[in-house]
Design a protein around this motif. Structure first.
Motif, PDB file in Angstrom:
ATOM      1  N   TYR A 306       0.870  -1.178   0.000  1.00 31.32           N
ATOM      2  CA  TYR A 306       0.000   0.000   0.000  1.00 31.32           C
ATOM      3  C   TYR A 306       0.906   1.226   0.000  1.00 31.32           C
ATOM      4  O   TYR A 306       1.757   1.372   0.878  1.00 31.32           O
ATOM      5  N   PHE A 307       0.740   2.095  -0.994  1.00 32.84           N
ATOM      6  CA  PHE A 307       1.600   3.263  -1.132  1.00 32.84           C
ATOM      7  C   PHE A 307       0.803   4.544  -0.929  1.00 32.84           C
ATOM      8  O   PHE A 307      -0.385   4.604  -1.247  1.00 32.84           O
ATOM      9  N   GLU A 308       1.485   5.557  -0.425  1.00 32.82           N
ATOM     10  CA  GLU A 308       0.919   6.901  -0.414  1.00 32.82           C
ATOM     11  C   GLU A 308       1.858   7.834  -1.165  1.00 32.82           C
ATOM     12  O   GLU A 308       3.086   7.712  -1.078  1.00 32.82           O
ATOM     13  N   THR A 309       1.243   8.737  -1.917  1.00 29.06           N
ATOM     14  CA  THR A 309       1.985   9.697  -2.729  1.00 29.06           C
ATOM     15  C   THR A 309       1.307  11.053  -2.599  1.00 29.06           C
ATOM     16  O   THR A 309       0.350  11.217  -1.843  1.00 29.06           O
ATOM     17  N   GLY A 310       1.762  12.016  -3.358  1.00 28.43           N
ATOM     18  CA  GLY A 310       1.136  13.336  -3.363  1.00 28.43           C
ATOM     19  C   GLY A 310       2.041  14.350  -4.030  1.00 28.43           C
ATOM     20  O   GLY A 310       3.251  14.366  -3.784  1.00 28.43           O
ATOM     21  N   GLN A 311       1.470  15.174  -4.875  1.00 25.87           N
ATOM     22  CA  GLN A 311       2.265  16.186  -5.561  1.00 25.87           C
ATOM     23  C   GLN A 311       2.919  17.128  -4.550  1.00 25.87           C
ATOM     24  O   GLN A 311       2.288  17.556  -3.588  1.00 25.87           O
ATOM     25  N   GLY A 312       4.177  17.436  -4.792  1.00 26.22           N
ATOM     26  CA  GLY A 312       4.888  18.421  -3.983  1.00 26.22           C
ATOM     27  C   GLY A 312       5.876  17.851  -3.000  1.00 26.22           C
ATOM     28  O   GLY A 312       6.758  18.568  -2.524  1.00 26.22           O
ATOM     29  N   ALA A 313       5.754  16.555  -2.670  1.00 20.97           N
ATOM     30  CA  ALA A 313       6.649  15.987  -1.655  1.00 20.97           C
ATOM     31  C   ALA A 313       8.099  16.019  -2.110  1.00 20.97           C
ATOM     32  O   ALA A 313       9.008  16.198  -1.294  1.00 20.97           O
ATOM     33  N   ASP A 314       8.335  15.851  -3.400  1.00 21.11           N
ATOM     34  CA  ASP A 314       9.710  15.805  -3.896  1.00 21.11           C
ATOM     35  C   ASP A 314      10.379  17.173  -3.777  1.00 21.11           C
ATOM     36  O   ASP A 314      11.477  17.296  -3.221  1.00 21.11           O
TER      37      ASP A 314
END
Length: 747
Positions: A306-314
């Motif tokens: 199960y993954f979580e992502t999101g624009q801007g973290a990088d």
């Protein structure tokens, strides 16, 4: 020239340059040819800037330096991109590293070749006009960069159309299929209290919500604590005979989950990890490609990853590499697709792998408005689906964004037509531990009615047996009664007391949970989908308090109370600059750098541990001396008792972010002998109903501290949720010492 005016000046110069260059677009140019013609060869920086120009505007892209200066430039960039062949996109990656090479190798060569001569515009037209089967036939050959390009060609309505065409259900379930709106239950506790966690599960199930995973974000990532939370979640599932129906998960680092499972095989459920789109950004999460491949290869049971992502973290972690947020986000889905393929190979069957896009969790440096939140959700949802992933959404906002409680309802109604597999689910829109805004249980009730959706079939039958839903999926006679679910749980574990006795115990436990600041919904308002009015008023009061906490500043009385500390300041010009431009709070102002250097000279290497106190996003939590003073006193005593040499005075940072503690440690301890530690106390998480601070514990050798900017989040452990109303400050000091000593032994 001060910091703000200098940034504005440089932004103006860049915008003028791009406006001039965009005027030279020829009618038949594609993006690759245009860059080559304009640069007389190849200009990678120009390429990534123009690629970013084609995006819908977000503040994050502006900070990276790739946002279009105006709508004309955006449309010109889209025209160039629309005429560009997919083969040329793939042969000109925005940046290259080990992960990008692995993603390219993971593509289906035949499917890739089929579309290689298409333009991005032709691909967009194909996605908007062809049925799901035709789209799925080409998906295995679409690279993450191509997918990132095509979504920026579409408006919101077109993204909805594509999202409403593609479905990637989890194996053996309806989750991710048309007509199913599932829920990822998030029973978080400010203190990892088992009762808090268990009762939130009962609460969700009382509203017929919670069928994807029971997933708790732990306060402590110590293996013993993670196991205790995991056992609590697993115990509820096993009591109701649901352990084979849905998994549980503790959202600690994947290495910790693997350690817990190795010590007690089979006790963990689906394994979680936040992932990034580049090797450099993944290193911030203490991840490598090889590590994640090994973990994927080990997932041979029923539950995968199960993954979580999101624009801007990088980019907020310093790893934008001059490339826009959509490209980074798409590569995260490529990473998830690669790992899903590895899990499938390990299992010899379809993988149970899904992604939760946490859109809006970071703050206004990524984007600020409800319209941008919708856009981000739609982009990410379509990118995830085009990667063949089952993808849900955390349609959320932080308290320092311009997104209100009511705005979230507006956003959900515009995102749901694109058919996410699931949404988050909490008793209210406010998370009691993380302090952000998301989806409540009763939002699911409204959205299922409004969009004609049902939950996952097996869990819906369970809810019908409980009596919380009827055979049509509508509220049943036990709807909104978590005490009833608790009664059924007690019966399932063999409790033979009378119903009245168990019900009375339930009321006592619910009162205890609420007194710890954990919200529990019960009953409803005028409609089943409405919060009970008193609880709704409480949530709105907490929301208002959070806004006050975020914009507060250290007052004169507090500064006088800390007269013995060394006052320091960051590069933030003021509170607004600090909120909107987080990197300004990560570095000390020039005069404060000199003050730290002088403190190093004064300490003469005789101190092992330095306490730093920063206002963070919740200065009111720090200014509450009833909780700060007992913590610092207990911390002083415990560190001294452990034989560590504590610096004689703390450092008090105005406008401080977490990373400023790392920079202080580098200047203070760099090059000294042996382990040295910074204990960084930061006001955090307004909106939980508590005014809490966290302590970031960073322990490194002097030679490691000596490398400028090398210390980051992966070298740090955190003890969170410290407040008189949450984790008692004195107990928090004990937890900090335990973490410090564990890190010290390994350094």
């Amino acid at each position: 020239m001060d910091g703000i005016s200098r940034r504005m000046f440089l932004a103006g110069v860049a915008a003028a340059s791009i406006r001039s260059s965009m005027a030279e677009v020829a009618a038949l140019d594609d993006l690759i040819g245009y860059v080559a013609r304009l640069s007389g060869g190849w200009d990678q920086r120009l390429f990534t800037r123009l690629l970013g120009h084609a995006n819908a505007f977000k503040e994050g892209d502006e900070l990276i330096g790739v946002a279009a200066p105006n709508e004309a430039a955006r449309q010109a960039a889209r025209e160039l991109l629309g005429r560009t062949r997919l083969r040329d996109i793939d042969s000109h990656p925005p940046f290259s590293d080990g992960l990008s090479a692995a993603l390219a190798a993971d593509l289906d060569p035949a499917a890739r070749e089929r579309t290689a001569e298409w333009t991005v515009g032709e691909l967009a037209a194909f996605l908007l006009t062809r049925p799901e089967a035709d789209i799925k036939a080409i998906m295995p050959g679409l690279s993450s960069d191509v997918i990132a390009c095509v979504v920026r060609m579409m408006d919101d309505e077109q993204l909805v159309r594509v999202g409403d065409t593609i479905f990637n259900p989890l194996p053996g379930t309806q989750i991710g299929s048309r007509g199913c709106l599932a829920a990822r239950l998030q029973p978080n506790s400010p203190t990892d209290n088992p009762l808090d966690i268990r009762w939130q599960v009962f609460d969700g199930w009382a509203y017929g919500v919670g069928d994807v995973v029971l997933g708790t974000n732990p306060v402590s990532s110590e293996p013993e604590s993670v196991k205790a939370v995991s056992d609590t979640l697993r115990g509820v599932l096993e009591a109701f005979g649901l352990a084979d129906t849905m998994p549980h998960c503790v959202l600690s680092h994947i290495d910790i989950q693997a350690e817990v499972d190795a010590a007690a095989p089979g006790t963990t459920g689906v394994w979680f990890q936040s992932i990034a789109g580049s090797d450099a950004a993944n290193a911030t999460f203490d991840l490598t490609l090889d590590k994640m491949l090994r973990h994927a290869d080990a997932r041979r049971g029923p539950w995968g990853l199960y993954f979580e992502t999101g624009q801007g973290a990088d980019f907020t972690n310093g790893h934008a590499q001059g490339v826009d947020m959509v490209v980074h986000e798409s590569r995260k889905y490529g990473f998830a697709r690669l790992l899903a393929h590895r899990v499938a190979r390990a299992r010899g069957a379809e993988p149970w792998v899904h992604v939760n896009d946490v859109a809006g969790f970071i703050g206004p440096e990524v984007f600020r408005t409800r319209e941008q939140l919708v856009r981000c959700c739609l982009e990410d949802l379509v990118m995830g689906k085009l990667h063949g992933l089952c993808i849900g959404l955390d349609v959320c906002g932080t308290l320092h964004m311009d997104v209100s409680l009511d705005d979230l309802d507006w956003c959900l109604e515009r995102v749901l037509p694109a058919r996410p597999a699931y949404l988050m689910a909490l008793p209210t829109k406010v998370d009691p531990m993380l302090g952000y805004l998301t989806t409540g249980f009763q939002d699911h009730v409204r959205l299922r009615r409004q969009f004609g959706c049902r939950g996952e079939e097996r869990m819906e039958r369970f809810f019908q047996r409980l009596g919380v839903l009827d055979t049509e999926g509508a509220p049943g006679p036990r709807f909104g009664d978590p005490g009833w679910v608790h009664l059924q749980y007690q019966r399932a574990v063999g409790d033979r007391r009378t119903d009245d006795d168990i019900r009375a115990e339930g009321r006592r436990e619910m009162k205890e949970v609420r007194q710890r600041g954990v919200f529990l919904a019960e009953g409803h308002g005028r409609r089943p989908e409405d919060l009970e009015p008193a609880l709704d008023n409480t949530i709105r009061r907490i929301y208002a308090d959070a806004k006050q906490s975020i914009w507060a500043e250290f007052d004169d009385a507090f500064r006088r109370s800390q007269a013995g500390s060394l006052p320091l300041f960051t590069e933030s010009a003021d509170r607004r600059d600090y909120i909107l431009h987080p990197t300004t709070g990560e570095r000390l102002a020039e005069a404060s750098v000199a003050a730290v250097d002088a403190e190093r000279d004064a300490q003469s290497g005789g101190c092992d541990v330095q306490v730093v106190v920063s206002d963070g996003l919740n200065p009111l939590a720090i200014m509450d001396l009833a909780q700060l003073d007992p913590f610092l006193a207990a911390m002083h005593d415990s560190v001294a008792a452990a034989g560590r040499r504590l610096a004689p005075r703390a450092m008090l940072v105005t406008s401080g972010r977490v990373r400023v503690g790392y920079r202080i440690g580098e200047r203070l301890f760099g090059g000294l002998s042996g382990p040295r530690a910074v204990l960084h106390v930061v006001g955090e998480r307004p909106g939980t109903g508590h005014r809490t601070f966290s302590v970031y514990v960073t322990c490194r050798r002097g030679d490691e501290w000596a490398v400028a900017d090398a210390t980051d989040h992966q070298h740090t452990r955190v003890v969170a949720g410290i407040a008189t109303t949450a984790l008692d400050p004195r107990l928090g000091a004990i937890d900090v010492l335990r973490v410090l000593e564990g890190m010290w032994r390994k350094t």
